[in-house]
Each structure stands twice: as structure tokens, then as C-alpha cells.
Scaffold this active site. Structure first.
Site, PDB file in Angstrom:
ATOM      1  N   HIS A   1     -30.694  30.739 -34.137  1.00 39.14           N
ATOM      2  CA  HIS A   1     -31.481  31.295 -33.032  1.00 39.14           C
ATOM      3  C   HIS A   1     -31.691  30.228 -31.955  1.00 39.14           C
ATOM      4  O   HIS A   1     -31.578  30.491 -30.763  1.00 39.14           O
ATOM      5  CB  HIS A   1     -32.865  31.739 -33.520  1.00 39.14           C
ATOM      6  CG  HIS A   1     -32.866  32.899 -34.467  1.00 39.14           C
ATOM      7  ND1 HIS A   1     -33.414  32.845 -35.721  1.00 39.14           N
ATOM      8  CD2 HIS A   1     -32.380  34.156 -34.328  1.00 39.14           C
ATOM      9  CE1 HIS A   1     -33.277  34.022 -36.318  1.00 39.14           C
ATOM     10  NE2 HIS A   1     -32.645  34.833 -35.502  1.00 39.14           N
TER      11      HIS A   1
ATOM     12  N   LYS B   1     -39.256  46.153 -41.309  1.00 42.93           N
ATOM     13  CA  LYS B   1     -38.410  45.200 -42.035  1.00 42.93           C
ATOM     14  C   LYS B   1     -39.201  44.452 -43.105  1.00 42.93           C
ATOM     15  O   LYS B   1     -38.638  43.612 -43.810  1.00 42.93           O
ATOM     16  CB  LYS B   1     -37.794  44.189 -41.048  1.00 42.93           C
ATOM     17  CG  LYS B   1     -36.708  44.793 -40.184  1.00 42.93           C
ATOM     18  CD  LYS B   1     -35.877  43.722 -39.500  1.00 42.93           C
ATOM     19  CE  LYS B   1     -34.674  44.337 -38.814  1.00 42.93           C
ATOM     20  NZ  LYS B   1     -33.834  43.344 -38.157  1.00 42.93           N
TER      21      LYS B   1
ATOM     22  N   ARG C   1     -22.646  36.961 -33.708  1.00 45.44           N
ATOM     23  CA  ARG C   1     -22.118  36.037 -34.704  1.00 45.44           C
ATOM     24  C   ARG C   1     -20.776  36.534 -35.217  1.00 45.44           C
ATOM     25  O   ARG C   1     -19.747  36.021 -34.911  1.00 45.44           O
ATOM     26  CB  ARG C   1     -23.120  35.895 -35.863  1.00 45.44           C
ATOM     27  CG  ARG C   1     -24.431  35.224 -35.437  1.00 45.44           C
ATOM     28  CD  ARG C   1     -25.499  35.469 -36.451  1.00 45.44           C
ATOM     29  NE  ARG C   1     -25.732  36.887 -36.599  1.00 45.44           N
ATOM     30  CZ  ARG C   1     -26.322  37.438 -37.624  1.00 45.44           C
ATOM     31  NH1 ARG C   1     -26.760  36.706 -38.610  1.00 45.44           N
ATOM     32  NH2 ARG C   1     -26.520  38.744 -37.676  1.00 45.44           N
TER      33      ARG C   1
ATOM     34  N   SER D   1     -31.377  34.945 -41.105  1.00 43.71           N
ATOM     35  CA  SER D   1     -32.705  34.650 -41.659  1.00 43.71           C
ATOM     36  C   SER D   1     -32.816  35.092 -43.116  1.00 43.71           C
ATOM     37  O   SER D   1     -33.466  34.434 -43.928  1.00 43.71           O
ATOM     38  CB  SER D   1     -33.787  35.343 -40.832  1.00 43.71           C
ATOM     39  OG  SER D   1     -33.766  34.861 -39.524  1.00 43.71           O
TER      40      SER D   1
HETATM   41  N1  COA Z   1     -28.315  33.048 -35.242  1.00 46.14           N
HETATM   42  C1  COA Z   1     -28.585  33.298 -36.523  1.00 46.14           C
HETATM   43  N2  COA Z   1     -29.012  34.493 -36.950  1.00 46.14           N
HETATM   44  C2  COA Z   1     -29.178  35.464 -36.047  1.00 46.14           C
HETATM   45  C3  COA Z   1     -28.915  35.265 -34.691  1.00 46.14           C
HETATM   46  C4  COA Z   1     -28.454  33.989 -34.303  1.00 46.14           C
HETATM   47  N3  COA Z   1     -28.174  33.727 -33.038  1.00 46.14           N
HETATM   48  N4  COA Z   1     -29.169  36.406 -34.044  1.00 46.14           N
HETATM   49  C5  COA Z   1     -29.561  37.298 -34.960  1.00 46.14           C
HETATM   50  N5  COA Z   1     -29.564  36.729 -36.159  1.00 46.14           N
HETATM   51  C6  COA Z   1     -29.873  37.386 -37.431  1.00 46.14           C
HETATM   52  C7  COA Z   1     -31.315  37.360 -37.789  1.00 46.14           C
HETATM   53  O1  COA Z   1     -31.622  36.174 -38.471  1.00 46.14           O
HETATM   54  C8  COA Z   1     -31.419  38.590 -38.665  1.00 46.14           C
HETATM   55  O2  COA Z   1     -31.004  38.249 -39.967  1.00 46.14           O
HETATM   56  P1  COA Z   1     -31.491  39.038 -41.243  1.00 46.14           P
HETATM   57  O3  COA Z   1     -31.404  40.505 -40.958  1.00 46.14           O
HETATM   58  O4  COA Z   1     -30.574  38.553 -42.255  1.00 46.14           O
HETATM   59  O5  COA Z   1     -32.899  38.608 -41.491  1.00 46.14           O
HETATM   60  C9  COA Z   1     -30.394  39.546 -38.109  1.00 46.14           C
HETATM   61  O6  COA Z   1     -29.538  38.772 -37.316  1.00 46.14           O
HETATM   62  C10 COA Z   1     -30.984  40.642 -37.283  1.00 46.14           C
HETATM   63  O7  COA Z   1     -31.821  40.094 -36.310  1.00 46.14           O
HETATM   64  P2  COA Z   1     -33.264  40.689 -35.974  1.00 46.14           P
HETATM   65  O8  COA Z   1     -33.850  39.792 -35.001  1.00 46.14           O
HETATM   66  O9  COA Z   1     -34.046  41.003 -37.180  1.00 46.14           O
HETATM   67  O10 COA Z   1     -32.995  42.115 -35.470  1.00 46.14           O
HETATM   68  P3  COA Z   1     -32.168  42.896 -34.457  1.00 46.14           P
HETATM   69  O11 COA Z   1     -30.955  42.218 -33.959  1.00 46.14           O
HETATM   70  O12 COA Z   1     -32.021  44.147 -35.190  1.00 46.14           O
HETATM   71  O13 COA Z   1     -33.114  43.125 -33.181  1.00 46.14           O
HETATM   72  C11 COA Z   1     -35.111  43.504 -31.967  1.00 46.14           C
HETATM   73  C12 COA Z   1     -34.476  42.865 -33.187  1.00 46.14           C
HETATM   74  C13 COA Z   1     -36.533  43.082 -31.954  1.00 46.14           C
HETATM   75  C14 COA Z   1     -34.431  43.028 -30.717  1.00 46.14           C
HETATM   76  C15 COA Z   1     -34.958  45.049 -32.061  1.00 46.14           C
HETATM   77  O14 COA Z   1     -35.261  45.478 -33.351  1.00 46.14           O
HETATM   78  C16 COA Z   1     -35.864  45.737 -31.070  1.00 46.14           C
HETATM   79  O15 COA Z   1     -35.567  45.796 -29.897  1.00 46.14           O
HETATM   80  N6  COA Z   1     -37.020  46.226 -31.567  1.00 46.14           N
HETATM   81  C17 COA Z   1     -38.009  46.896 -30.748  1.00 46.14           C
HETATM   82  C18 COA Z   1     -37.937  48.393 -30.911  1.00 46.14           C
HETATM   83  C19 COA Z   1     -36.975  48.990 -29.916  1.00 46.14           C
HETATM   84  O16 COA Z   1     -37.024  48.747 -28.725  1.00 46.14           O
HETATM   85  N7  COA Z   1     -36.092  49.846 -30.434  1.00 46.14           N
HETATM   86  C20 COA Z   1     -35.131  50.539 -29.627  1.00 46.14           C
HETATM   87  C21 COA Z   1     -33.907  49.693 -29.443  1.00 46.14           C
HETATM   88  S1  COA Z   1     -32.532  50.540 -30.056  1.00 46.14           S
END
Ligand code: COA
Length: 156
Positions: free
Chosen positions: A17, A41, A90, A128
Site C-alpha cells: 500500500h 469484511k 497487482r 493484507s
Molecule cells: N499492495 C498490497 N496489497 C494491496 C494493494 C497494494 N497496493 N492494494 C490492495 N491490496 C490488497 C489489500 O491488502 C486487500 O487484501 P486482502 O483482501 O487480502 O486483505 C485486497 O487487496 C483488497 O483491498 P481492500 O482495500 O480490502 O478492498 P477493495 O479493493 O475491495 O476496495 C474500498 C476497498 C474501500 C475501496 C471499496 O470497498 C469501497 O469503495 N468501499 C466503499 C463502498 C462503496 O463505495 N461501494 C461501491 C463501490 S462498487
């Protein structure tokens, strides 16, 4: 001033990150790291703990601010007067999910733009959940996370 949001659950923040945040901070005037509550989650760390760890990890980056949010990312973006999100890509399997999410967000907020940055090679396979698993099973993870995160995981 150009401003971007780097959103995620950050449970916990990893060097992967940080790689994206640091690179975004070089390209934009202001970066908001937006930590989602992501109650669905069932995160290991509370929202407050995840925010504290992210603040501590990013403290050397002067144009980076950490905030938390609940609800839709597009609403957080509007409230913060921002319309650009930067996400790390990734592995190929990230793409389909991210593509759908970017499209949906754009439908909800037409000015919204999602920019993808390729993760640096050394973090391509890092997540993560892997870190949490390594910590819970006695594996080594210290080189993959900021120091404060390694300390927090040891104290669990
Ligand atoms: N390096 C390492 N790991 C990374 C990374 C990076 N650059 N980017 C993402 N990851 C990993 C995270 O560690 C996580 O790993 P895990 O699932 O093994 O724990 C995984 O990628 C997913 O990341 P996460 O941040 O949990 O979730 P996401 O990509 O699903 O998005 C939000 C999170 C908050 C952006 C998204 O859920 C959101 O917008 N939520 C708000 C609700 C919303 O607006 N919904 C409508 C949108 S469709």
C-alpha cells in the site's frame, strides 16, 4: 491544487500500500488515504487502529492525510472535493473486480476517475490477508510491513 484519494480497508497497511501512496504523493499535491470501515469484511483491526497505523506509517510523507469513512466512496470523494482515485493493480485477477468497481463508481458520480498504478514488482503478490495469516501462524512478515504494523501484530 490536484488532489487524489487512495482508498482501501488497510487491515493492516502493508509496504505494498505504502508503495502506491508514496508514488501518488510524488505525482499529486495532496493525497488522502481513505480507510473504509468495511464492516462486512470483519477486519482484524478496528477502524481507529487501522487509521492510527496508516497515520504512523505515512507520517514521513508531508502531503498525505489519513481519513476514515463509512458508506459509499463516491460520497466521501464529493465531501472531500476530490474526484480522482488511485488504486494499485497487482495481479491480473485484480483487474476484473477493479474494472467493475471503477465502472459502478463512474455511474454513481460521472466526474469520478479511477487511475490504476502497477504495483512494484516486489509487492505484486502481497496482500493484507497474507500478512494476517503469517502473523497468526508464526511466519515472518516484518520486511513486508511498516515497523508500527509489525509491532501491532506482535501485540495481538
Ligand atoms: N499492495 C498490497 N496489497 C494491496 C494493494 C497494494 N497496493 N492494494 C490492495 N491490496 C490488497 C489489500 O491488502 C486487500 O487484501 P486482502 O483482501 O487480502 O486483505 C485486497 O487487496 C483488497 O483491498 P481492500 O482495500 O480490502 O478492498 P477493495 O479493493 O475491495 O476496495 C474500498 C476497498 C474501500 C475501496 C471499496 O470497498 C469501497 O469503495 N468501499 C466503499 C463502498 C462503496 O463505495 N461501494 C461501491 C463501490 S462498487
Amino acid at each position: 491544487m490536484n488532489k487524489v484519494i487512495v482508498p482501501g480497508t488497510f487491515d493492516p497497511i502493508t509496504n505494498g500500500h505504502l508503495d502506491i501512496i508514496e508514488r501518488a504523493a510524488k505525482l499529486y499535491d495532496q493525497v488522502i488515504v481513505a480507510i473504509a470501515k468495511s464492516a462486512g469484511k470483519n477486519p482484524l483491526f478496528s477502524l481507529e487502529e487501522r487509521a492510527e497505523l496508516a497515520k504512523d506509517s505515512c507520517s514521513y510523507l508531508k502531503n498525505v492525510e489519513v481519513k476514515t469513512f463509512e458508506g459509499l466512496l463516491v460520497n466521501f470523494a464529493k465531501e472531500n472535493d476530490a474526484h480522482i482515485v488511485v488504486k494499485g493493480l497487482r495481479i491480473v485477477s485484480d483487474f476484473e473486480y477493479e474494472f467493475q468497481m471503477a465502472g459502478l463508481n463512474r455511474k454513481l458520480y460521472p466526474e469520478f476517475e479511477t487511475l490504476f498504478m502497477m504495483s512494484s514488482h516486489e509487492y505484486m503478490h502481497l496482500s493484507s490477508s497474507q500478512i494476517r495469516e503469517l502473523a497468526q501462524m508464526g511466519g515472518e512478515y516484518e520486511e513486508l510491513v511498516p515497523e508500527c504494523v509489525a509491532k501491532a501484530l506482535k501485540n495481538l
